[in-house]
Design a protein around this motif. Structure first.
Motif, PDB file in Angstrom:
ATOM      1  N   THR A   1      -6.043  11.265  -5.446  1.00 18.05           N
ATOM      2  CA  THR A   1      -5.233  10.535  -6.137  1.00 18.05           C
ATOM      3  C   THR A   1      -5.477  10.144  -7.415  1.00 18.05           C
ATOM      4  O   THR A   1      -7.075   9.951  -7.579  1.00 18.05           O
TER       5      THR A   1
ATOM      6  N   ALA B   1       1.477  12.242   5.090  1.00 19.17           N
ATOM      7  CA  ALA B   1       1.803  11.995   6.397  1.00 19.17           C
ATOM      8  C   ALA B   1       2.601  12.974   7.072  1.00 19.17           C
ATOM      9  O   ALA B   1       2.610  13.018   8.403  1.00 19.17           O
TER      10      ALA B   1
ATOM     11  N   GLU C   1       1.308  10.349  -0.505  1.00 16.44           N
ATOM     12  CA  GLU C   1       1.043   9.821   0.839  1.00 16.44           C
ATOM     13  C   GLU C   1       2.280  10.278   1.698  1.00 16.44           C
ATOM     14  O   GLU C   1       2.116  10.541   2.883  1.00 16.44           O
TER      15      GLU C   1
ATOM     16  N   THR D   1      -6.614  13.545   0.035  1.00 15.62           N
ATOM     17  CA  THR D   1      -5.783  13.143  -1.066  1.00 15.62           C
ATOM     18  C   THR D   1      -6.802  12.666  -2.113  1.00 15.62           C
ATOM     19  O   THR D   1      -7.856  12.207  -2.140  1.00 15.62           O
TER      20      THR D   1
ATOM     21  N   ALA E   1       4.909   4.935   2.487  1.00 21.62           N
ATOM     22  CA  ALA E   1       5.364   6.200   2.677  1.00 21.62           C
ATOM     23  C   ALA E   1       5.907   6.160   4.340  1.00 21.62           C
ATOM     24  O   ALA E   1       6.685   6.663   4.555  1.00 21.62           O
ATOM     25  N   GLU E   2       4.682   5.471   5.209  1.00 20.98           N
ATOM     26  CA  GLU E   2       5.156   5.331   6.523  1.00 20.98           C
ATOM     27  C   GLU E   2       6.496   4.892   6.961  1.00 20.98           C
ATOM     28  O   GLU E   2       7.427   5.006   7.501  1.00 20.98           O
TER      29      GLU E   2
ATOM     30  N   ASP F   1       0.873  -1.228   0.019  1.00 20.75           N
ATOM     31  CA  ASP F   1      -0.148   0.061  -0.065  1.00 20.75           C
ATOM     32  C   ASP F   1       1.029   1.342   0.070  1.00 20.75           C
ATOM     33  O   ASP F   1       1.776   1.298   0.932  1.00 20.75           O
TER      34      ASP F   1
ATOM     35  N   TYR G   1       1.464   8.330  -6.321  1.00 15.21           N
ATOM     36  CA  TYR G   1       0.728   7.854  -5.140  1.00 15.21           C
ATOM     37  C   TYR G   1       1.691   7.969  -3.712  1.00 15.21           C
ATOM     38  O   TYR G   1       1.131   8.447  -2.762  1.00 15.21           O
TER      39      TYR G   1
ATOM     40  N   LYS H   1       0.577   3.918   1.211  1.00 19.38           N
ATOM     41  CA  LYS H   1       0.584   4.556   2.628  1.00 19.38           C
ATOM     42  C   LYS H   1       1.433   3.937   3.344  1.00 19.38           C
ATOM     43  O   LYS H   1       2.349   4.668   4.287  1.00 19.38           O
TER      44      LYS H   1
END
Lengths: 523, 408
Positions: free
Chosen positions: A422, A408, A404, A420, A366-367, A361, A400, A363
């Motif tokens: 997207t 964040a 993200e 967002t 990104a994390e 994912d 994407y 997200k």
């Protein structure tokens, strides 16, 4: 008017290509039509003798007809690879329904008394078919072939997505480049072909049933000949390249590459961007265009050929924002700056690899990245009525992930809410959304800003000389002046065009740069 | 008695089911060469199915069909059909073929020489009153319904098949066209020699064309016999009811002057006891012609072809005579038989020579219906051998005799 001039200029410049594509288009249509007739007519005749099977067979053919053509091609690629095979097979499937249905309807339309009388006179089943039913069904049957032909001319444009050529190459190139003249350059001849097929078969259909028999037989001879147009000898070389329509069409893509490196002996096919990497991986083609940060480079063991003569313009990613946003929320500026220069080509390739190939994912990617860099802060508790920052992105994984990352950071470092948006399609859609205020920022690439959005005169582009700093300076200045939009500092990676080869093959041939590729081809 | 030991068509125990429904049940008959059999019955009685089983357009569930002694199942259907002309109500001309090409279909299948086919086509079209110069090159849609059916008939006859099957051939035509085509059909030399099976639900048509009628109901044979037998000797209530509506018209067509006037002169006292008058007198009328002679009547003389002069016996085939005794012509030359005929005809003075317009030439074979027509439509002053009243009285008496005979 401008478009029209551009169209004629385009045709003049690409006359050879246009002719080749038209012949390929006719070849694809005729070849698939021939298969459709060869299977559909006997099947229709068989159904006229076995009416119990008719609903099932027509149902299957009808379902095939409703499968979106792109999806059908997608299904066929794993089975038939790329090239003319899946294209002709898909077109053949589309032509089946009208041909079967009209054959059946034609035979059913023969007055029962005529068939019975013929049988009663002592004609065998085959003679009834040949001398009575087929001649009488021919007008309806021909109408079915005519429908199939027109459908096929239209759907054959999609053949350009699977490296089968045809007029779709211009159309999809034009769509990818937002170039109406180029779209028309392919669409108008395709429409003309459809009309020509329609008129030709319509004329045939109106002949008396007696002439119709002869002409129909003639048509059966003509179709393979037309289909053979597809097989006209084309340039061959040591390697075969597969390029996306956009790359083939845009000035800084293939044309500039050929000019700079003299890649004259590199025959190429056009195929859908989504298929380019697969085609290289499966060795359908040897050289492809791609993006230097694409995750599949890693996944498929591809090698980026060094652009040693800097023909590809710099495409450094940087957020483009509405200045009003930064004025209203000054605390955002340092937050957004946290990513400045943080992401190199290989880092971005890795992030993309996780998304494209490991299907993680965006997200989560990104994390994980922010945690590794020590930039991660848990999202602050939501504040009622907090202003919303709307982040946009184009419709591919890298965008994407970038969206993200910013989301964040904003959530973790400010009290602002984030929305967002997207998947806003291509460049033009994102850019227009930003200009109109539908979004507040999105990640853009300097090269795209220069060549797609600003479109300066060639002299200006040449004066920038492909220097990353100069290009950034120019787009930043022009965006402020023309659109009152702000380019922030670049993230660090250059997602530009790249020529890719399979790692193993490149190593074998000793090719590491585009120059070396040119030298190899000229040997 | 006709020779049925080698019939052209022999059907035995033919049965056909469509699903659970029996369409044809255990039908048997035999047909001699040159005979015309009419399959008659109400809609849905199975007559068309029966016909189509003869040329294997429908295969039976039980029973056999033999053509010239060969089981049809032993022959290829196409070859079987090429030897049997086939005409249907909807005609079914091939719309993309010209008239000439339609007629040539079967001869071509049989590999006849093109010149022979062309000659045959021309001859048939001429005979059917479709001048070849005008019609040979036309397409079916350019023709009227009657013309199309003529072409259909020509097509069935093109290869000169010994057997012709017709399925309501005149059913789709208007009454006037139907009557005229039926007349052409009856007078067609081509058909005279052929064994014909014709399906119809039209009673008049059946009586006009049949040598024998097979009356069907619900797939079962109700009666098989000459028109006269069906009319005067109905086998059951269904047969009787079937003809009830048109009984009088049929009786007028069936009974001849020979039938109605016989009793008036013979007047034998024992006529009611054992019908000697009929049995003894008729052979005289027939000029000794044996009943076994089954030549078709000379239709060209445009007299009705049915002359019933045999005892009513379901086992006896109809007998036809060449000689339609024309009184005026035959009288001088015929010996002992002539006076008897003259005596039956009241008012005919044999010694008086013809003067002026010739009176209607009545013969023993003239039907009552025709005689009535002649009497009522001809000039009033014309010399007729009898008056309408006399004719009708004799007719009534004849009906009474038939009725009495049947009751006994």
């Amino acid at each position: 008017m401008e478009t029209l001039t551009a169209l004629f200029t385009f045709w003049r410049e690409q006359a050879g290509k246009l002719g080749e594509q038209t012949l390929q288009h006719i070849g694809l249509t005729a070849g698939s039509l021939l298969l459709g007739v060869l299977l559909g007519v006997p099947l229709g005749l068989w159904l006229s003798r076995r009416p119990r099977w008719a609903p099932a067979v027509l149902g299957v053919a009808g379902v095939l007809q409703t499968v979106p053509s792109i999806a059908l091609l997608g299904f066929l690629i794993p089975l038939l690879g790329i090239g003319p095979a899946p294209a002709i097979f898909a077109l053949f499937l589309y032509s089946l329904l009208p041909i079967i249905r009209n054959t059946l309807a034609g035979i059913r339309g023969v007055p029962p008394a005529v068939a019975e009388a013929a049988r009663g006179l002592g004609l065998t089943d085959g003679q009834v078919l040949r001398h009575v039913e087929l001649p009488l069904a021919l007008p309806v049957l021909m109408a079915g072939i005519r429908t199939a032909a027109v459908i096929n001319v239209g759907v054959a444009t999609l053949a350009a997505y699977v490296a089968a050529g045809g007029l779709g190459e211009f159309i999809f190139g034009g769509i990818a480049l937002n170039n109406p003249a180029m779209i028309l350059a392919g669409a108008l001849p395709a429409a003309g072909l459809a009309l020509a097929f329609d008129a030709l078969l319509g004329g045939v259909q109106r002949l008396s049933s007696r002439r119709l028999g002869q002409v129909g037989a003639g048509l059966l001879v003509a179709l393979p000949l037309l289909g053979a147009l597809y097989l006209l000898p084309r340039a061959t070389g040591k390697l075969l390249a597969g390029f996306s329509p956009e790359f083939v069409g845009r000035a800084d893509g293939l044309p500039s590459l050929r000019k700079t490196y003299g890649l004259t002996r590199l025959p190429s096919v056009v195929l859908a961007p989504a298929l380019v990497y697969e085609a290289a991986r499966n060795a359908h083609v040897d050289v492809i265009d791609g993006y230097s940060t694409d995750g599949r480079i890693r996944a498929y063991h591809l090698r980026v050929l060094r652009d040693d003569r800097h023909t590809f313009p710099p495409y450094y990613a940087a957020p483009v924002v509405r200045p009003a946003l930064l004025r209203a929320h000054p605390e955002l500026t340092p937050v957004l700056a946290q990513l400045e220069g943080q992401i190199s080509d290989s880092v971005m390739t890795n992030l993309n690899y996780r998304a494209d190939y490991l299907h993680q994912d965006p997200k989560a990617i990104a994390e994980a990245f922010l945690r590794r860099r020590g930039l991660w802060h848990d999202a602050r508790p939501a504040v009622a009525g907090a202003p919303v920052v709307r982040l946009g992105s184009k419709i591919f994984a890298e965008q994407y992930i970038l969206a993200e990352l910013y989301a964040a950071l904003i959530r973790g470092n400010t009290d602002l809410a984030v929305q967002t948006k997207t998947g806003l399609g291509g460049t033009t859609i994102c850019f227009e959304a930003l200009r109109s205020g539908a979004i507040d920022m999105y990640p853009e690439y300097t090269g795209t800003g220069l060549l797609v959005l600003l479109q300066p005169r060639p002299a200006v582009v040449d004066s920038l000389g492909g220097q990353p700093a100069a290009v950034l300076r120019y787009v930043r200045q022009e965006f402020r002046r023309r659109y009152q939009l702000e380019w922030l500092a670049p993230l660090g990676f250059n997602n530009t065009y790249a020529l890719l080869m399979r790692e193993q093959q490149a190593r074998q041939l000793g090719v590491a740069s585009v120059s070396e590729l040119g030298a190899f081809l000229r040997e | 008695m006709p020779d049925l030991s080698a019939p052209v068509i022999r059907v035995s125990g033919l049965t056909k089911h469509f699903g659970a429904h029996a369409v044809v049940r255990d039908v048997s008959f035999a047909l001699a060469a040159g005979e015309t059999l009419v399959l008659l019955g109400p809609s849905g009685c199975g007559k068309t199915t029966l016909l189509k089983m003869l040329n294997r357009l429908i295969e039976p569930d039980g029973g056999t069909v033999e053509i010239n002694g060969r089981n049809v199942r032993a022959q290829r259907p196409e070859e079987l059909r090429r030897g049997m002309g086939y005409v249907i109500q909807q005609v079914g001309l091939l719309p993309h073929y010209t008239v000439a090409e339609n007629i040539a279909v079967v001869p071509r299948l049989l590999g006849h020489a093109p010149a022979a086919i062309a000659a045959r086509t021309t001859a048939l079209l001429t005979r059917l009153h479709l001048p070849p110069a005008r019609y040979a090159g036309q397409f079916p849609h350019q023709l009227s319904g009657g013309q199309q059916q003529r072409v259909g008939l020509a097509r069935a006859l093109a290869a000169d098949p010994p057997i012709v099957l017709l399925d309501e051939p005149f059913g789709a035509l208007d009454p006037i066209t139907r009557a005229s085509i039926r007349r052409e059909f009856r007078e067609l030399e081509e058909l005279r020699r052929k064994t014909v099976v014709l399906v119809t639900h039209d009673v008049t048509e059946a009586f006009e064309l049949a040598d024998r009628i097979l009356l069907l109901d619900a797939g079962q044979v109700q009666q098989l016999g000459t028109p006269r037998e069906l009319l005067f000797r109905p086998a059951n209530d269904f047969v009787r009811r079937f003809f009830a509506a048109e009984r009088l018209a049929l009786q007028l067509r069936i009974l001849t002057l020979g039938d109605v006037f016989i009793e008036t002169t013979a007047a034998t006292p024992d006529v009611d006891s054992d019908r000697p008058g009929i049995d003894s007198e008729k052979p005289t009328i027939n000029s000794g012609k044996p009943g076994i002679d089954r030549d078709k009547p000379d239709i060209g003389s445009d007299k009705p072809d049915i002359e019933n002069n045999k005892p009513y016996d379901n086992n006896v085939m109809p007998s036809f005579k060449h000689d339609m005794l024309d009184i005026k012509n035959t009288m001088p030359g015929i010996g002992s038989t002539t006076p008897a005929i003259i005596n039956w005809m009241p008012g005919i003075d044999t010694d008086e020579p013809d003067t002026g317009a010739p009176p209607p030439s009545f013969t023993a074979a003239t039907t009552v219906n025709e005689a009535l027509e002649a009497l009522t439509s001809g000039p009033a002053d014309q010399a007729a051998p009898f008056t309408v009243a006399q004719l009708m009285a004799a007719f009534g008496a004849a009906l009474q005799r038939e009725e009495d005979a049947w009751k006994r």
